[in-house]
Motif scaffolding. Structure first.
Motif, PDB file in Angstrom:
ATOM      1  N   GLY A   1      14.811  -4.297 -21.126  1.00  0.00           N
ATOM      2  CA  GLY A   1      14.233  -5.011 -19.627  1.00  0.00           C
ATOM      3  C   GLY A   1      12.984  -4.981 -19.452  1.00  0.00           C
ATOM      4  O   GLY A   1      11.773  -4.806 -19.679  1.00  0.00           O
ATOM      5  N   GLN A   2      12.946  -4.689 -17.873  1.00  0.00           N
ATOM      6  CA  GLN A   2      11.257  -4.267 -17.235  1.00  0.00           C
ATOM      7  C   GLN A   2      11.495  -3.347 -16.605  1.00  0.00           C
ATOM      8  O   GLN A   2      12.449  -3.287 -15.451  1.00  0.00           O
ATOM      9  N   LYS A   3      10.893  -2.493 -16.258  1.00  0.00           N
ATOM     10  CA  LYS A   3      10.107  -2.047 -15.049  1.00  0.00           C
ATOM     11  C   LYS A   3       9.199  -1.958 -14.451  1.00  0.00           C
ATOM     12  O   LYS A   3       7.826  -1.827 -14.479  1.00  0.00           O
ATOM     13  N   ILE A   4       9.336  -1.937 -12.484  1.00  0.00           N
ATOM     14  CA  ILE A   4       8.475  -1.993 -11.797  1.00  0.00           C
ATOM     15  C   ILE A   4       8.311  -1.542 -10.993  1.00  0.00           C
ATOM     16  O   ILE A   4       9.190  -0.721 -10.610  1.00  0.00           O
ATOM     17  N   ALA A   5       7.690  -0.270 -10.770  1.00  0.00           N
ATOM     18  CA  ALA A   5       7.725   0.611  -9.594  1.00  0.00           C
ATOM     19  C   ALA A   5       6.208   0.112  -8.549  1.00  0.00           C
ATOM     20  O   ALA A   5       5.127  -0.105  -9.264  1.00  0.00           O
ATOM     21  N   ALA A   6       5.805   1.346  -7.487  1.00  0.00           N
ATOM     22  CA  ALA A   6       4.593   1.802  -7.375  1.00  0.00           C
ATOM     23  C   ALA A   6       4.732   3.099  -6.660  1.00  0.00           C
ATOM     24  O   ALA A   6       5.432   3.845  -6.330  1.00  0.00           O
ATOM     25  N   THR A   7       3.332   3.568  -7.062  1.00  0.00           N
ATOM     26  CA  THR A   7       2.492   4.875  -6.680  1.00  0.00           C
ATOM     27  C   THR A   7       1.698   5.399  -5.404  1.00  0.00           C
ATOM     28  O   THR A   7       0.726   4.130  -5.092  1.00  0.00           O
ATOM     29  N   LEU A   8       2.231   5.826  -5.032  1.00  0.00           N
ATOM     30  CA  LEU A   8       0.969   6.236  -3.292  1.00  0.00           C
ATOM     31  C   LEU A   8       0.763   7.264  -4.067  1.00  0.00           C
ATOM     32  O   LEU A   8       1.387   8.775  -3.766  1.00  0.00           O
ATOM     33  N   TRP A   9      -0.610   8.034  -4.203  1.00  0.00           N
ATOM     34  CA  TRP A   9      -0.599   9.134  -4.138  1.00  0.00           C
ATOM     35  C   TRP A   9      -1.609   9.808  -2.538  1.00  0.00           C
ATOM     36  O   TRP A   9      -2.312   8.649  -1.989  1.00  0.00           O
ATOM     37  N   ILE A  10      -0.901  10.663  -2.543  1.00  0.00           N
ATOM     38  CA  ILE A  10      -1.017  11.170  -1.038  1.00  0.00           C
ATOM     39  C   ILE A  10      -2.432  12.299  -0.644  1.00  0.00           C
ATOM     40  O   ILE A  10      -2.483  13.762  -1.791  1.00  0.00           O
ATOM     41  N   HIS A  11      -3.784  12.772  -0.506  1.00  0.00           N
ATOM     42  CA  HIS A  11      -4.153  13.273  -0.422  1.00  0.00           C
ATOM     43  C   HIS A  11      -4.668  14.137   0.499  1.00  0.00           C
ATOM     44  O   HIS A  11      -3.649  14.528   1.894  1.00  0.00           O
ATOM     45  N   SER A  12      -5.223  15.530   0.605  1.00  0.00           N
ATOM     46  CA  SER A  12      -5.072  16.392   2.043  1.00  0.00           C
ATOM     47  C   SER A  12      -6.041  16.012   2.790  1.00  0.00           C
ATOM     48  O   SER A  12      -5.779  16.876   3.633  1.00  0.00           O
ATOM     49  N   SER A  13      -6.757  15.676   2.540  1.00  0.00           N
ATOM     50  CA  SER A  13      -8.004  14.464   4.154  1.00  0.00           C
ATOM     51  C   SER A  13      -8.014  13.469   3.797  1.00  0.00           C
ATOM     52  O   SER A  13      -7.757  12.516   2.847  1.00  0.00           O
ATOM     53  N   GLY A  14      -9.146  13.090   4.305  1.00  0.00           N
ATOM     54  CA  GLY A  14      -9.683  11.532   4.242  1.00  0.00           C
ATOM     55  C   GLY A  14     -10.334  11.261   3.043  1.00  0.00           C
ATOM     56  O   GLY A  14     -11.165  11.599   2.443  1.00  0.00           O
ATOM     57  N   PHE A  15      -9.242  10.055   2.390  1.00  0.00           N
ATOM     58  CA  PHE A  15      -9.840   9.752   1.128  1.00  0.00           C
ATOM     59  C   PHE A  15     -10.134   8.562   1.046  1.00  0.00           C
ATOM     60  O   PHE A  15     -11.727   8.757  -0.090  1.00  0.00           O
ATOM     61  N   ARG A  16     -10.790   7.810   2.196  1.00  0.00           N
ATOM     62  CA  ARG A  16     -11.024   6.158   2.193  1.00  0.00           C
ATOM     63  C   ARG A  16     -12.227   7.097   2.576  1.00  0.00           C
ATOM     64  O   ARG A  16     -12.460   7.192   4.137  1.00  0.00           O
ATOM     65  N   ILE A  17     -13.445   6.985   1.792  1.00  0.00           N
ATOM     66  CA  ILE A  17     -14.914   7.134   2.770  1.00  0.00           C
ATOM     67  C   ILE A  17     -15.962   6.002   2.095  1.00  0.00           C
ATOM     68  O   ILE A  17     -16.977   5.905   1.109  1.00  0.00           O
ATOM     69  N   PRO A  18     -15.523   5.057   3.233  1.00  0.00           N
ATOM     70  CA  PRO A  18     -16.492   4.354   2.602  1.00  0.00           C
ATOM     71  C   PRO A  18     -17.961   3.915   2.145  1.00  0.00           C
ATOM     72  O   PRO A  18     -18.855   3.366   1.948  1.00  0.00           O
ATOM     73  N   GLU A  19     -19.136   4.771   2.876  1.00  0.00           N
ATOM     74  CA  GLU A  19     -20.189   5.122   3.150  1.00  0.00           C
ATOM     75  C   GLU A  19     -20.492   5.400   2.060  1.00  0.00           C
ATOM     76  O   GLU A  19     -21.767   4.922   2.065  1.00  0.00           O
ATOM     77  N   LEU A  20     -19.660   6.063   1.334  1.00  0.00           N
ATOM     78  CA  LEU A  20     -20.371   6.847  -0.084  1.00  0.00           C
ATOM     79  C   LEU A  20     -20.588   5.690  -1.194  1.00  0.00           C
ATOM     80  O   LEU A  20     -21.834   6.138  -2.401  1.00  0.00           O
ATOM     81  N   TYR A  21     -20.076   3.837  -1.392  1.00  0.00           N
ATOM     82  CA  TYR A  21     -20.035   4.255  -1.947  1.00  0.00           C
ATOM     83  C   TYR A  21     -20.680   2.482  -2.177  1.00  0.00           C
ATOM     84  O   TYR A  21     -20.475   1.142  -2.055  1.00  0.00           O
ATOM     85  N   ALA A  22     -20.510   1.610  -0.128  1.00  0.00           N
ATOM     86  CA  ALA A  22     -20.838   0.971   0.155  1.00  0.00           C
ATOM     87  C   ALA A  22     -22.098   0.050   0.755  1.00  0.00           C
ATOM     88  O   ALA A  22     -23.208  -0.986   0.536  1.00  0.00           O
TER      89      ALA A  22
END
Length: 139
Positions: free
Chosen positions: A109-130
């Motif tokens: 067969g086939q396994k289809i799944a999704a993962t969501l990782w949860i952090h303790s505070s703001g993960f998305r910090i666009p200025e660091l990479y933009a």
């Protein structure tokens, strides 16, 4: 805060080796990663099964329990099932050894799944990479 959801698909013979989702957080840090410091570790993992698997494909956990013994748990993939586990102990600076897991090979067969990782505070910090060109205050 959350990382972007990651989707996976395993066919017959495919698997994922034993690992901990919380690989990025070491305390005290040897090399300071701004995202790791500001967002904290992956505290929780949410894993969603999006398909049934005819044979194999379990998510297996291994790690010491309170008695120091190793216990194993295997979760059978079923469409619509979601599992949640803690990657860190109560003191979120310490990884939870029982959260070490693997994807057992799909046999049929086939396994289809999704993962969501949860952090303790703001993960998305666009200025660091933009870079300078992506933020108005640098213009």
């Amino acid at each position: 805060s959350f990382e972007s959801m990651e989707f996976i698909r395993y066919g017959p013979g495919q698997h994922y080796r034993w690992h901990a989702d919380e690989y990025s957080w070491k305390y005290p840090p040897k090399k300071v990663d701004p995202v790791a410091v500001l967002s904290g570790p992956r505290v929780l993992t949410m894993f969603f099964y999006l398909s049934d698997v005819t044979e194999g494909g379990e998510t297996a956990f291994a790690g010491p329990d309170a008695t120091g013994m190793t216990r194993r748990l295997a979760v059978t993939p079923r469409k619509g099932k979601m599992i949640l586990w803690a990657n860190m102990k109560d003191d979120w600076r310490v990884s939870e050894p029982a959260a070490v897991h693997s994807a057992i090979p799909v046999r049929k067969g086939q396994k289809i799944a999704a993962t969501l990782w949860i952090h303790s505070s703001g993960f998305r910090i666009p200025e660091l990479y933009a870079g300078r060109q992506c933020h108005a205050r640098y213009n």
